[in-house]
Design an enzyme around this catalytic site. Sequence first.
Site, mmCIF file in Angstrom:
data_model
loop_
_atom_site.group_PDB
_atom_site.id
_atom_site.type_symbol
_atom_site.label_atom_id
_atom_site.label_comp_id
_atom_site.label_asym_id
_atom_site.label_seq_id
_atom_site.Cartn_x
_atom_site.Cartn_y
_atom_site.Cartn_z
ATOM 1 N N TYR A 1 -1.656 -0.514 10.225
ATOM 2 C CA TYR A 1 -1.800 -0.894 8.813
ATOM 3 C C TYR A 1 -0.525 -0.499 8.059
ATOM 4 O O TYR A 1 0.063 -1.305 7.330
ATOM 5 C CB TYR A 1 -3.021 -0.180 8.229
ATOM 6 C CG TYR A 1 -3.270 -0.426 6.758
ATOM 7 C CD1 TYR A 1 -3.967 -1.545 6.324
ATOM 8 C CD2 TYR A 1 -2.811 0.483 5.796
ATOM 9 C CE1 TYR A 1 -4.208 -1.757 4.966
ATOM 10 C CE2 TYR A 1 -3.044 0.268 4.443
ATOM 11 C CZ TYR A 1 -3.750 -0.848 4.032
ATOM 12 O OH TYR A 1 -3.979 -1.057 2.703
ATOM 13 N N SER B 1 0.856 -1.188 0.000
ATOM 14 C CA SER B 1 0.000 0.000 0.000
ATOM 15 C C SER B 1 0.888 1.233 0.000
ATOM 16 O O SER B 1 2.018 1.199 0.507
ATOM 17 C CB SER B 1 -0.860 0.021 1.269
ATOM 18 O OG SER B 1 -1.502 1.274 1.404
HETATM 19 N N1 LIG Z 1 -8.429 -0.302 -2.043
HETATM 20 C C1 LIG Z 1 -7.347 0.433 -1.884
HETATM 21 O O1 LIG Z 1 -7.340 1.623 -2.156
HETATM 22 C C2 LIG Z 1 -6.073 -0.184 -1.389
HETATM 23 C C3 LIG Z 1 -4.962 0.647 -1.313
HETATM 24 C C4 LIG Z 1 -3.759 0.108 -0.903
HETATM 25 C C5 LIG Z 1 -3.665 -1.223 -0.575
HETATM 26 N N2 LIG Z 1 -4.775 -2.005 -0.649
HETATM 27 C C6 LIG Z 1 -4.614 -3.417 -0.283
HETATM 28 O O2 LIG Z 1 -5.235 -4.211 -1.261
HETATM 29 C C7 LIG Z 1 -5.690 -5.425 -0.653
HETATM 30 C C8 LIG Z 1 -7.162 -5.604 -0.973
HETATM 31 O O3 LIG Z 1 -7.864 -4.532 -0.404
HETATM 32 P P1 LIG Z 1 -9.285 -4.051 -0.908
HETATM 33 O O4 LIG Z 1 -9.268 -2.591 -0.900
HETATM 34 O O5 LIG Z 1 -9.687 -4.780 -2.117
HETATM 35 O O6 LIG Z 1 -10.162 -4.508 0.354
HETATM 36 P P2 LIG Z 1 -11.611 -5.168 0.477
HETATM 37 O O7 LIG Z 1 -12.478 -4.731 -0.626
HETATM 38 O O8 LIG Z 1 -12.014 -4.901 1.880
HETATM 39 O O9 LIG Z 1 -11.280 -6.715 0.316
HETATM 40 C C9 LIG Z 1 -10.471 -7.346 1.288
HETATM 41 C C10 LIG Z 1 -10.390 -8.810 0.981
HETATM 42 O O10 LIG Z 1 -9.566 -9.424 1.969
HETATM 43 C C11 LIG Z 1 -10.243 -10.520 2.500
HETATM 44 N N3 LIG Z 1 -9.881 -10.752 3.887
HETATM 45 C C12 LIG Z 1 -9.883 -9.868 4.916
HETATM 46 N N4 LIG Z 1 -9.534 -10.500 6.056
HETATM 47 C C13 LIG Z 1 -9.334 -11.810 5.734
HETATM 48 C C14 LIG Z 1 -8.972 -12.952 6.466
HETATM 49 N N5 LIG Z 1 -8.750 -12.925 7.802
HETATM 50 N N6 LIG Z 1 -8.845 -14.129 5.805
HETATM 51 C C15 LIG Z 1 -9.061 -14.187 4.475
HETATM 52 N N7 LIG Z 1 -9.402 -13.144 3.727
HETATM 53 C C16 LIG Z 1 -9.541 -11.961 4.359
HETATM 54 C C17 LIG Z 1 -11.734 -10.223 2.348
HETATM 55 O O11 LIG Z 1 -12.438 -11.444 2.211
HETATM 56 P P3 LIG Z 1 -13.421 -12.089 3.306
HETATM 57 O O12 LIG Z 1 -13.994 -10.940 4.106
HETATM 58 O O13 LIG Z 1 -14.435 -12.812 2.486
HETATM 59 O O14 LIG Z 1 -12.553 -12.996 4.080
HETATM 60 C C18 LIG Z 1 -11.749 -9.478 1.028
HETATM 61 O O15 LIG Z 1 -11.849 -10.381 -0.049
HETATM 62 C C19 LIG Z 1 -5.407 -5.287 0.843
HETATM 63 O O16 LIG Z 1 -4.197 -5.942 1.152
HETATM 64 C C20 LIG Z 1 -5.255 -3.802 1.023
HETATM 65 O O17 LIG Z 1 -4.461 -3.467 2.124
HETATM 66 C C21 LIG Z 1 -5.982 -1.521 -1.035
#
Ligand SMILES: NC(=O)c1ccc[n+]([C@@H]2O[C@H](COP(=O)([O-])OP(=O)(O)OC[C@H]3O[C@@H](n4cnc5c(N)ncnc54)[C@H](OP(=O)(O)O)[C@@H]3O)[C@@H](O)[C@H]2O)c1
Length: 258
Positions: A166, A152
């Site tokens: 985080y 991130s």
């Molecule tokens: N969106 C952004 O702007 C952004 C920016 C920087 C980095 N990121 C990174 O990108 C990645 C995805 O984020 P996102 O924004 O797509 O978030 P999201 O929409 O909240 O999706 C998060 C995913 O992680 C899974 N997850 C969470 N806790 C879990 C656990 N204990 N075991 C298994 N799966 C788990 C959730 O699945 P379940 O709830 O079904 O388990 C969900 O599929 C993350 O690592 C995040 O830090 C995102």
Amino acid sequence: MTSFPLPNLNYDLTGEVALVTGATAGLGRRFAKTLAAAGARVAVAGRRAERLAELVDEIAADGGTALAVQLDVTDAEAISAALATVEQELGLITILVNNAGTPDAKRAHKMSVELVDTVLGTNLRGPWLLATGVGRRLIEEERAGRIVNISSMGAFYTSGSGAALYATTKGAINRMTEALAVEWASRNINVNAIAPGSFRSEMMDGMIERVGDFSDTFPRKRWGDPAQLDSTLLYLTSPASDCVTGTVIKVDDGQLPR
Ligand SMILES: NC(=O)c1ccc[n+]([C@@H]2O[C@H](COP(=O)([O-])OP(=O)(O)OC[C@H]3O[C@@H](n4cnc5c(N)ncnc54)[C@H](OP(=O)(O)O)[C@@H]3O)[C@@H](O)[C@H]2O)c1
């Protein structure tokens, strides 16, 4: 076209087996569909079984192959079992997208020990166990592989408004990426990371609910669309990045100060 030998920009992942964690929502869902469209057989992991089943159906409807693997990445035994299941059902995992993640969304001094454990377990311990589990099998089988950790921009920049742990875990993911890349370079396992800026996802929707829509503070006044990460993901999983390992690629639309 001339006969000059241009790089191999082929994204065909036919024959590869990919595991994408956190595939039930947001970026992971997109990553799974992208890898499947490029020809990989894709195991999709997350805790929400119905979402996984839906995604498997969507990938199949598009002509791809996917397998649902219900998994909580904070559970070490479940990780071992999931890796074994994927290998048994789809074959040796050659691509891992370590994407599952969770925000802390609380000021550091207000976090309970349980929340600290959840954030560390999901964002760092889980990805470590997954990377080393996949790496171990690749080394045993003397096969090449690609690991893409989802970091991130929070690893480089914090706003001071409740993402300290985080940010800490994402900084550690960057270091894990660099260290494993060196350790496994001789094994032909490339380990890289993508550091997204602010992209639309469930996690981002939660943040917008908490702090409001701040996209007008960005130079391009827009959120990232998960599809804008496709090319970086495919670059890191295909022959074009053969020599690229231990790198964190920032994809943030110029959103954050450097
Ligand atoms: N969106 C952004 O702007 C952004 C920016 C920087 C980095 N990121 C990174 O990108 C990645 C995805 O984020 P996102 O924004 O797509 O978030 P999201 O929409 O909240 O999706 C998060 C995913 O992680 C899974 N997850 C969470 N806790 C879990 C656990 N204990 N075991 C298994 N799966 C788990 C959730 O699945 P379940 O709830 O079904 O388990 C969900 O599929 C993350 O690592 C995040 O830090 C995102």
